[in-house]
Write a protein that holds these residues in place. Structure first.
Motif, PDB file in Angstrom:
ATOM      1  N   PRO A   1       0.798  -1.234   0.000  1.00 48.90           N
ATOM      2  CA  PRO A   1       0.000   0.000   0.000  1.00 48.90           C
ATOM      3  C   PRO A   1       0.826   1.277   0.000  1.00 48.90           C
ATOM      4  O   PRO A   1       0.375   2.310  -0.514  1.00 48.90           O
ATOM      5  N   ASP A   2       2.034   1.247   0.573  1.00 50.27           N
ATOM      6  CA  ASP A   2       2.862   2.456   0.642  1.00 50.27           C
ATOM      7  C   ASP A   2       3.858   2.561  -0.511  1.00 50.27           C
ATOM      8  O   ASP A   2       4.769   3.388  -0.474  1.00 50.27           O
ATOM      9  N   TYR A   3       3.680   1.758  -1.535  1.00 52.27           N
ATOM     10  CA  TYR A   3       4.656   1.693  -2.626  1.00 52.27           C
ATOM     11  C   TYR A   3       4.854   3.046  -3.296  1.00 52.27           C
ATOM     12  O   TYR A   3       5.958   3.408  -3.682  1.00 52.27           O
ATOM     13  N   PHE A   4       3.772   3.822  -3.442  1.00 48.91           N
ATOM     14  CA  PHE A   4       3.853   5.087  -4.159  1.00 48.91           C
ATOM     15  C   PHE A   4       4.034   6.291  -3.229  1.00 48.91           C
ATOM     16  O   PHE A   4       3.964   7.441  -3.671  1.00 48.91           O
ATOM     17  N   ASP A   5       4.266   6.043  -1.938  1.00 44.02           N
ATOM     18  CA  ASP A   5       4.437   7.164  -1.017  1.00 44.02           C
ATOM     19  C   ASP A   5       5.713   7.953  -1.316  1.00 44.02           C
ATOM     20  O   ASP A   5       5.759   9.173  -1.160  1.00 44.02           O
ATOM     21  N   THR A   6       6.752   7.253  -1.742  1.00 40.64           N
ATOM     22  CA  THR A   6       8.009   7.901  -2.089  1.00 40.64           C
ATOM     23  C   THR A   6       8.349   7.558  -3.532  1.00 40.64           C
ATOM     24  O   THR A   6       8.453   6.392  -3.891  1.00 40.64           O
TER      25      THR A   6
END
Length: 233
Positions: free
Chosen positions: A222-227
């Protein structure tokens, strides 16, 4: 072996007849869905016809199609092998084997439970799973084998879950215990529970009758596109 050519309308492949709906993307059990983003590699839906014709496989003796080193994190589950040993699939002789990475010797091999297989994977519980295309049988299976005992089983036998792709492949065990399965020649991707219950599916939709080929899929965290990734200097 030579196979006759197969031509389907508008660059298409057949759909899996018992998938939930004729829609591009549908979620049937949201509470059981693995967390993350579903990313799919697919053929474009242009108007060029798709033509499939097997080459003369008399010249393709082994057809190696997969090699995976045993991850160090999973090595303890496989007492017969060491981290780095190579799991290989040789499709045209229906053989899955493990090769010692240092000596290049075959230290384990098995054929019989699968036919024209792809994508042999090391599993955390000490088993190996194999995507068995079962060409000419009209039902593809995911076969689990224990390399220590030799015992093998069809993971979805008796569940009612069926799919069929006589060439190409992909299966992946998800973090929640479900499975992500790509059926290239039905043009679809499906997430299914260990008991065979469909959770969500993607169709490489062309029209109400046909899909296009899908080659690969992943569930990203789920956090793949956070950075955003940065290019190395």
């Amino acid at each position: 072996m030579k196979a006759t050519g197969m031509v389907l309308p508008e660059g298409s492949v057949r759909k899996r007849p018992n998938w939930a709906v004729d829609a591009r993307y549908v979620v049937t059990a949201p509470d059981k869905m693995a967390p993350g983003f579903l990313v799919v590699t697919r053929f474009s839906t242009d108007k060029h016809g798709y033509v499939f014709d097997l080459m003369n496989e008399d010249e393709d003796i082994l057809h190696p199609n997969n090699v995976e080193p045993l991850p160090a994190a999973r090595a303890d589950a496989f007492s017969m092998f060491e981290a780095g040993d190579l799991l290989v699939s040789l499709r045209n002789i229906d053989l899955v084997a493990v090769i010692d990475r240092d000596t290049h010797e075959i230290i384990w091999a098995r054929y019989g439970p699968w036919r024209y297989q792809h994508d042999a994977d090391w599993q955390p519980d000490g088993t190996i799973t194999v995507y068995s295309n079962n060409i000419h049988r009209f039902r593809t299976t995911i076969v689990e084998v224990n390399p220590l005992t030799g015992k093998a089983r069809d993971l979805f036998h008796g569940t009612g879950f069926k799919f069929d792709s006589f060439i190409m492949r992909q299966h992946h065990r998800l973090s929640n215990g479900s499975w992500l399965i790509v059926s290239p020649m039905e043009g679809g991707v499906i997430e299914v529970t260990a008991t065979g219950e469909p959770v969500r599916e993607f169709n490489n939709y062309l029209d109400e009758n046909y899909n296009k080929v899908v080659t690969h899929a992943e569930v990203l965290p789920p956090d793949y596109f956070d950075t955003m990734p940065q290019c190395a200097q």
